[in-house]
Design an enzyme around this catalytic site. Structure first.
Site, PDB file in Angstrom:
ATOM      1  N   SER A   1      86.945  62.581 -10.608  1.00  0.00           N
ATOM      2  CA  SER A   1      85.784  62.658 -11.470  1.00  0.00           C
ATOM      3  C   SER A   1      85.823  63.972 -12.229  1.00  0.00           C
ATOM      4  O   SER A   1      86.147  65.003 -11.658  1.00  0.00           O
ATOM      5  CB  SER A   1      84.512  62.574 -10.626  1.00  0.00           C
ATOM      6  N   ARG A   2      85.462  63.906 -13.512  1.00  0.00           N
ATOM      7  CA  ARG A   2      85.444  65.141 -14.300  1.00  0.00           C
ATOM      8  C   ARG A   2      84.204  65.960 -13.993  1.00  0.00           C
ATOM      9  O   ARG A   2      84.198  67.170 -14.133  1.00  0.00           O
ATOM     10  CB  ARG A   2      85.482  64.819 -15.799  1.00  0.00           C
TER      11      ARG A   2
ATOM     12  N   LYS B   1      86.209  45.436 -15.139  1.00  0.00           N
ATOM     13  CA  LYS B   1      86.178  44.837 -16.466  1.00  0.00           C
ATOM     14  C   LYS B   1      85.435  45.777 -17.386  1.00  0.00           C
ATOM     15  O   LYS B   1      84.691  46.618 -16.864  1.00  0.00           O
ATOM     16  CB  LYS B   1      85.514  43.459 -16.428  1.00  0.00           C
TER      17      LYS B   1
ATOM     18  N   ASP C   1      80.309  44.519 -23.543  1.00  0.00           N
ATOM     19  CA  ASP C   1      80.530  45.072 -22.195  1.00  0.00           C
ATOM     20  C   ASP C   1      79.839  44.166 -21.167  1.00  0.00           C
ATOM     21  O   ASP C   1      80.488  43.693 -20.234  1.00  0.00           O
ATOM     22  CB  ASP C   1      80.063  46.535 -22.096  1.00  0.00           C
TER      23      ASP C   1
END
Ligand code: NAP
Length: 313
Positions: free
Chosen positions: A36-37, A90, A168
């Protein structure tokens, strides 16, 4: 049986809502690392890049990619090249060629690549497919409307190029439709409504058709302020089927069919996804169905684009 040691990439909404609790409860998997950033996950090794996780992480067997689709390819490619199995959220990737290349890397490297469509595991989807088998489809309709501000807070990637916009969530409907219908489906026409300050549509209308010429309309809307509508209706020669609440409720001719509650409760979809991933790994197989992704790509190819008012979150 040894647990499959998994590393998670992208700690956002779906990672917190589904993957972390599921991996922690799974009898097949163990969550051992995260990339994770900006965030950290307690009790596991935390890294800021996939490369660092693969190089310095505790021995991983599998990588679960749940970052936005624009960055799926690089993460999945690194993982497959490092010999890990990959579970990918997805929508698959930014382009169809990327998905093709990942499929090939998994084949050559003999790793499991599971391109998931979680809504295909919604409680009533298999029942709907079973009911439709042997019946003649006369028409179908998708209505997929939700409030982007409620369901996708702060997800600016969704309106950037490659973010899919209203597709999305919309690709979930298409993943279910293409699972339950007995015939292939094509895009006939599409209209995308794109806010002036966005690269991806905030609403879209599609006309699809089956190979035998049956028309299917699909309306996707991200600015729907009421309670979300996630419905698929199919008219047949033997009655009308409706899947509502995103595959959770099945009705025939307006009568809701009752089923006992699923033993996995609220986590049923992802429980099954992870069970399937473990099965695929044990069998040395991959599962990639590009159909919903190709249909959305085709809707972009065939569609006309209508500019609409700016979107401000
Ligand atoms: P999200 O809340 O925005 O989380 C995505 C995470 O990916 C971010 O928090 C970020 O985590 C990481 N990331 C890495 N590179 C990024 C980049 N360039 N831009 C933005 N984020 C980046 O999104 P989400 O709802 O979890 O959705 C992620 C994926 O899962 C999407 O493909 C979505 O369709 C799918 N999905 C979502 C849901 C749901 O209920 N939300 C359900 C099923 C599937 P770090 O800051 O930690 O790096």
């Amino acid at each position: 049986v040894a647990l499959i040691r998994a590393g998670l990439v992208g700690i956002g909404k779906v990672a917190r809502d589904q993957h972390i609790p599921l991996l922690r409860a799974s009898p097949h998997f163990e969550l051992v690392a995260c990339t994770s950033r900006n965030n950290r996950v307690d009790g596991v090794a935390n890294f800021t890049t996939v490369e660092a996780m693969l190089a310095g992480g505790p021995g991983l067997d599998a990588v679960v990619v749940c970052s936005p689709p624009q960055v799926h390819y690089e993460a999945a490619k690194c993982a497959l090249l490092a010999g890990k199995h990959v579970f990918m959220e997805k929508p698959p990737c930014a382009t169809t060629a990327e998905l093709g290349r990942l499929t090939e890397l998994a084949r050559v490297g003999k790793r499991t690549f599971f391109q998931t469509w979680h809504m295909r595991y919604a409680p009533r989807v298999s029942d709907a497919k079973r009911w439709l088998k042997g019946r003649k489809v006369l028409g179908a309709r998708i209505v997929w409307k939700e409030d982007v501000r409620h369901w996708h807070p702060g997800q600016s990637w969704i309106f950037q190029a490659g973010g899919f916009g209203v597709f999305d969530p919309g690709i979930n409907a298409i993943s279910v439709l293409t699972k339950i219908l007995p015939e292939p489906v094509f895009v006939e026409s599409a209209e995308h409504f794109v806010p002036e300050n966005c690269q991806a549509p905030i609403a879209a209308n599609l006309v699809l058709r089956t190979d035998s010429g049956v028309k299917i309309s699909a309306a996707f809307d991200f600015l729907y302020a009421g309670e979300a509508i996630w419905d698929i209706e199919v008219e047949t020669d033997g009655g009308a089927l409706k899947l509502s609440f995103a595959g959770a409720v099945l009705s025939i001719d307006g009568q809701r069919l009752e089923f006992p509650p699923h033993k996995d409760g609220a986590y049923a979809e992802y429980m099954q996804l992870y069970r399937r991933f473990a099965e695929l790994i044990a069998a040395g197989e991959s599962e990639i169905d590009a159909t919903p992704f190709r249909l959305v790509a085709d809707a972009f190819l065939a569609g006309k684009r209508t500019p609409v008012a700016r979107f401000e979150e």
